[in-house]
Design a protein around this motif. Structure first.
Motif, short mmCIF file in Angstrom:
data_model
loop_
_atom_site.label_atom_id
_atom_site.label_comp_id
_atom_site.label_asym_id
_atom_site.label_seq_id
_atom_site.Cartn_x
_atom_site.Cartn_y
_atom_site.Cartn_z
N UNK A 135 10.30 -2.46 4.00
CA UNK A 135 10.41 -1.65 2.79
C UNK A 135 10.80 -2.50 1.59
N UNK A 136 11.73 -3.45 1.81
CA UNK A 136 12.15 -4.35 0.73
C UNK A 136 11.07 -5.36 0.38
N UNK A 137 10.28 -5.72 1.38
CA UNK A 137 9.30 -6.80 1.21
C UNK A 137 8.15 -6.44 0.29
N UNK A 138 7.62 -5.24 0.43
CA UNK A 138 6.40 -4.87 -0.30
C UNK A 138 6.51 -5.09 -1.80
N UNK A 139 7.50 -4.53 -2.50
CA UNK A 139 7.58 -4.77 -3.94
C UNK A 139 7.86 -6.22 -4.28
N UNK A 140 8.62 -6.92 -3.41
CA UNK A 140 8.91 -8.34 -3.66
C UNK A 140 7.63 -9.17 -3.61
N UNK A 141 6.75 -8.87 -2.65
CA UNK A 141 5.50 -9.61 -2.53
C UNK A 141 4.59 -9.36 -3.73
N UNK A 142 4.49 -8.11 -4.16
CA UNK A 142 3.67 -7.79 -5.33
C UNK A 142 4.19 -8.55 -6.55
N UNK B 210 -1.58 -4.54 7.96
CA UNK B 210 -2.50 -3.44 7.67
C UNK B 210 -2.05 -2.69 6.42
N UNK B 211 -0.77 -2.31 6.42
CA UNK B 211 -0.25 -1.57 5.27
C UNK B 211 -0.15 -2.45 4.03
N UNK B 212 0.26 -3.70 4.22
CA UNK B 212 0.40 -4.59 3.07
C UNK B 212 -0.93 -4.83 2.39
N UNK B 213 -1.98 -5.04 3.17
CA UNK B 213 -3.29 -5.30 2.57
C UNK B 213 -3.77 -4.09 1.77
N UNK B 214 -3.54 -2.90 2.33
CA UNK B 214 -3.92 -1.68 1.60
C UNK B 214 -3.09 -1.53 0.32
N UNK B 215 -1.81 -1.86 0.41
CA UNK B 215 -0.91 -1.77 -0.74
C UNK B 215 -1.34 -2.75 -1.84
N UNK C 118 0.37 8.68 -1.61
CA UNK C 118 -0.59 8.40 -2.68
C UNK C 118 -0.42 7.00 -3.28
N UNK C 119 0.49 6.19 -2.70
CA UNK C 119 0.72 4.84 -3.23
C UNK C 119 -0.19 3.80 -2.60
N UNK C 120 -0.96 4.18 -1.60
CA UNK C 120 -1.94 3.29 -0.98
C UNK C 120 -2.82 4.10 -0.05
N UNK C 121 -3.97 3.55 0.28
CA UNK C 121 -4.89 4.17 1.24
C UNK C 121 -4.95 3.24 2.44
N UNK C 122 -4.31 3.63 3.55
CA UNK C 122 -4.17 2.75 4.70
C UNK C 122 -5.51 2.45 5.37
N UNK D 178 9.65 9.26 18.35
CA UNK D 178 8.81 9.88 17.33
C UNK D 178 9.45 9.64 15.97
N UNK D 179 8.67 9.08 15.04
CA UNK D 179 9.18 8.75 13.72
C UNK D 179 8.24 9.28 12.64
N UNK D 180 8.71 9.18 11.40
CA UNK D 180 7.89 9.58 10.26
C UNK D 180 6.73 8.61 10.07
N UNK D 181 6.99 7.32 10.31
CA UNK D 181 5.97 6.28 10.19
C UNK D 181 6.15 5.28 11.32
N UNK D 182 5.07 4.62 11.73
CA UNK D 182 5.20 3.60 12.78
C UNK D 182 5.75 2.29 12.21
N UNK D 183 5.58 2.09 10.91
CA UNK D 183 6.25 0.99 10.20
C UNK D 183 6.79 1.59 8.91
N UNK D 184 8.11 1.65 8.78
CA UNK D 184 8.71 2.30 7.62
C UNK D 184 8.47 1.47 6.36
N UNK D 185 7.85 2.07 5.34
CA UNK D 185 7.57 1.34 4.11
C UNK D 185 8.19 1.98 2.87
#
Length: 344
Positions: free
Chosen positions: A182-189, A211-216, A130-134, A118-125
């Motif tokens: 977690x490191x990837x998302x801001x780098x891709x943007x 899924x999360x990246x596209x929403x982000x 409020x930073x994205x709508x999954x 059990x985790x906080x997120x299934x993929x830690x970002x």
């Protein structure tokens, strides 16, 4: 079904050697499968126990993450229990008719035990809610649609870590130099700045990170965001079943004991020790280090499956000398490298 009276069965109590022997003694075949779904789970801890009790009885192994936002699972299921597995999963409303991605190459050795965490997120970002709508995700493309979009010049982005893309990727893709999602998302943007109106294609192993990246990306103003349906795993199934051109070169890295599935015959990476063409990942034989790196058969024999001279010295030393050596030698301790770890 009440798992509360069976708590003693809800964790693994065997050591690694016993687990390996148990798997070696099996006389039946297994199917490696992955699946995910973003869905509200009110009590993931309670569901965790239900799933463990259910899957343990079916002799399933694997690594499963549960969170309030959903499930992310990679599993090994005995073939004679496959139908039972699917039927039981469909009895849980949140997971009814969940799409499966079946492994491309399967030797039945993908997992040794059942782990459900059990985790906080299934993929830690690392993001706030409020930073994205999954739920506002990109368009899912079939293999045929993906190939066509690539041919038309769309921007392709690999949403995996550097040690994954090192051994296999779509030609011409943007490859983030990151070790975590977690490191990837801001780098891709940052890499995509100024391309907000262009067609973006995202891909990963099975689709969950996209899924999360596209929403982000949509949250950050990108208007034409697309993702590969089912990831590389299902892309491979589609190209084989529909006789479609394969545009993926090399291996698909997987997070189980296999560490990779061959998609094409191309070897695009090199041994981290001698530089010879090689795309076989391994973990350093020194468990104090456990570095994930690429090693050819020649270097595996030369260095006793270790990543460095220090690690080799440690594992070859008498047990009574190891505590002292552990203080003197330098171990990488679990990091993942995409550059040579020692000089040839």
């Amino acid at each position: 079904m009440d798992p509360n009276s069976h708590k003693k069965h809800l964790i693994n109590r065997l050591n690694p050697e016993e687990l390996k022997q148990r798997l070696a003694n099996e006389t039946y075949s297994r199917t490696t499968v992955s699946f995910y779904r973003y869905v509200i789970i009110d009590n993931p801890s309670e569901l965790r126990d239900i799933l463990y009790y259910m899957w343990d009885k079916l002799q399933c192994y694997g690594r499963i993450y549960l969170a309030n936002e959903g499930i992310n699972a990679q599993m090994s299921v005995p073939d004679h229990f496959w139908q039972d597995f699917k039927e039981q999963l469909n009895t849980i409303p949140q997971f009814k008719d969940i799409p499966f991605k079946i492994a491309v190459e399967d030797n039945g050795q993908s997992f040794l035990k059942l782990q459900i965490k059990v985790r906080q997120q299934i993929v830690a970002d690392g993001l706030q809610s409020d930073e994205y709508d999954v739920t506002n995700v990109g368009q899912h493309l079939s293999a045929q649609q993906w190939n066509q979009a690539m041919d038309e010049g769309a921007i392709v982005v690999d949403m995996r870590n550097h040690y994954e893309s090192e051994i296999g990727r779509f030609d011409g893709a943007i490859l983030p130099d990151a070790e975590t999602f977690k490191e990837e998302l801001p780098e891709v943007v940052d890499k995509l700045k100024g391309k907000e109106d262009q067609k973006i294609l995202l891909y990963c192993t099975g689709g969950v990170r996209c899924e999360k990246t596209s929403a982000y990306l949509k949250h950050h103003g990108f208007s034409d965001v697309n993702q590969l349906l089912g990831g590389i795993i299902d892309y491979t199934r589609q190209i084989e079943s529909e006789n479609i051109e394969n545009k993926f070169i090399g291996k698909n890295f997987v997070f189980d004991n296999r560490l990779g599935e061959r998609i094409s015959d191309d070897i695009i990476s090199h041994c981290h020790q001698c530089g010879a063409p090689c795309d076989t990942h391994t973990n350093c034989a020194n468990k104090q280090c456990n570095l994930l790196f690429i090693q050819c058969e020649s270097c595996r024999a030369k260095y006793d499956a270790c990543c460095s001279n220090d690690c080799q010295s440690y594992i070859l030393a008498p047990d009574e000398k190891k505590p002292e050596l552990a203080q003197q030698l330098t171990f990488t301790r679990g990091k993942r490298f995409h550059k040579p770890v020692r000089s040839a």
